[in-house]
Design a protein around this motif. Structure first.
Motif, PDB file in Angstrom:
ATOM      1  N   GLU A 105      51.598 -54.264  60.726  1.00  0.00           N
ATOM      2  CA  GLU A 105      51.188 -53.976  62.224  1.00  0.00           C
ATOM      3  C   GLU A 105      51.999 -52.946  62.913  1.00  0.00           C
ATOM      4  O   GLU A 105      53.282 -53.123  62.609  1.00  0.00           O
ATOM      5  CB  GLU A 105      51.046 -55.214  62.911  1.00  0.00           C
ATOM      6  CG  GLU A 105      49.980 -56.159  62.495  1.00  0.00           C
ATOM      7  CD  GLU A 105      49.733 -57.147  63.279  1.00  0.00           C
ATOM      8  OE1 GLU A 105      50.099 -57.568  64.398  1.00  0.00           O
ATOM      9  OE2 GLU A 105      49.073 -58.367  62.755  1.00  0.00           O
ATOM     10  N   PRO A 106      51.518 -52.265  63.832  1.00  0.00           N
ATOM     11  CA  PRO A 106      52.444 -51.480  64.737  1.00  0.00           C
ATOM     12  C   PRO A 106      53.807 -52.357  65.001  1.00  0.00           C
ATOM     13  O   PRO A 106      53.612 -53.519  65.536  1.00  0.00           O
ATOM     14  CB  PRO A 106      51.631 -50.783  65.759  1.00  0.00           C
ATOM     15  CG  PRO A 106      50.426 -50.966  65.410  1.00  0.00           C
ATOM     16  CD  PRO A 106      50.302 -52.117  64.491  1.00  0.00           C
ATOM     17  N   ILE A 107      54.984 -51.661  65.071  1.00  0.00           N
ATOM     18  CA  ILE A 107      56.079 -52.485  65.317  1.00  0.00           C
ATOM     19  C   ILE A 107      56.063 -52.879  66.879  1.00  0.00           C
ATOM     20  O   ILE A 107      56.569 -54.124  66.841  1.00  0.00           O
ATOM     21  CB  ILE A 107      57.451 -51.522  65.193  1.00  0.00           C
ATOM     22  CG1 ILE A 107      57.809 -51.195  63.713  1.00  0.00           C
ATOM     23  CG2 ILE A 107      58.640 -52.185  65.662  1.00  0.00           C
ATOM     24  CD1 ILE A 107      58.578 -50.195  63.423  1.00  0.00           C
ATOM     25  N   ASP A 108      55.576 -52.173  67.766  1.00  0.00           N
ATOM     26  CA  ASP A 108      55.674 -52.426  69.349  1.00  0.00           C
ATOM     27  C   ASP A 108      54.519 -53.413  69.620  1.00  0.00           C
ATOM     28  O   ASP A 108      54.517 -53.870  70.702  1.00  0.00           O
ATOM     29  CB  ASP A 108      55.723 -51.569  70.117  1.00  0.00           C
ATOM     30  CG  ASP A 108      54.429 -50.432  70.021  1.00  0.00           C
ATOM     31  OD1 ASP A 108      53.441 -50.807  69.230  1.00  0.00           O
ATOM     32  OD2 ASP A 108      54.413 -49.721  70.702  1.00  0.00           O
TER      33      ASP A 108
END
Length: 201
Positions: A105-108
């Motif tokens: 998933e997107p890191i942020d």
């Protein structure tokens, strides 16, 4: 605009909400946890604590790289969210291992409240050992995903710490397993993993 709190060691025991905790300015040089809606302040780890932490982190991280189907993420900067407590409760173990950390998933987009560890580790220090020997034994049992809780005790001799392991059986911990300094610990939780309790090795 809401007031932004400036918090430090004098705020030990102060009641705090999630919103306040997320926006507060925390005085550096201390470790902060929130337990049952109150701030718990402790000193930053000392060099012996840090060395033992690094010693244990390395083999667990290597194991995660080789066996991502068993654990896929190990960190010394994690929070554990304990639900159904009187207030916000976020202990911060010295080490946390996850089985299903969303690496794709997107890191942020990843938040601690959406994660549940399978293993937590604490390293005792002389000034606040009771939180790991008593408080956290209870708290970590409340998180169904945690299958083992390891406590390393270097208080008598940092070169020769001992290891205590709590293993989950249903809704309770089994009798703790005591591993002496120099002893070896293996577990079904981490097949093929072997830990010799010797931070100098």
């Amino acid at each position: 605009m809401p007031t932004i709190l400036k918090l430090g060691p004098a705020d030990h025991g102060r009641a705090i909400t999630l919103e306040e905790a997320q926006t507060a300015h925390w005085q550096e040089g201390y470790r902060y946890e929130i337990i049952d809606g109150k701030i718990y302040v402790s000193p930053l780890p000392n060099p012996p604590h840090d060395r033992i932490l690094r010693w244990l982190y390395r083999p667990l991280d290597r194991y995660a790289e080789r066996h991502p189907e068993i654990i896929n993420y190990v960190t010394s900067n994690g929070k554990v969210i304990v639900e159904d407590r009187p207030g916000l409760t976020e202990p911060e173990p010295d080490l946390v291992a996850f089985q299903d950390y969303p690496l794709n998933e997107p890191i942020d987009s990843v938040r601690w409240e959406n994660l549940s560890p399978v293993l937590v580790v604490e390293i005792l220090s002389g000034d606040n050992a009771e939180k790991d020997l008593e408080r956290n034994v209870e708290l970590y049992l409340e998180i169904p995903s945690i299958r083992e809780y390891w406590i390393l005790d270097p208080r008598a001799d940092a070169d020769n710490p001992t290891l205590t392991v709590y293993r989950r059986r249903g809704q309770r911990w089994q009798r703790p397993i005591e591993v002496p300094s120099g002893g070896t610990y293996t577990t079904r939780l981490l097949p093929g993993f072997s830990l010799r309790v010797d931070p100098r090795g």
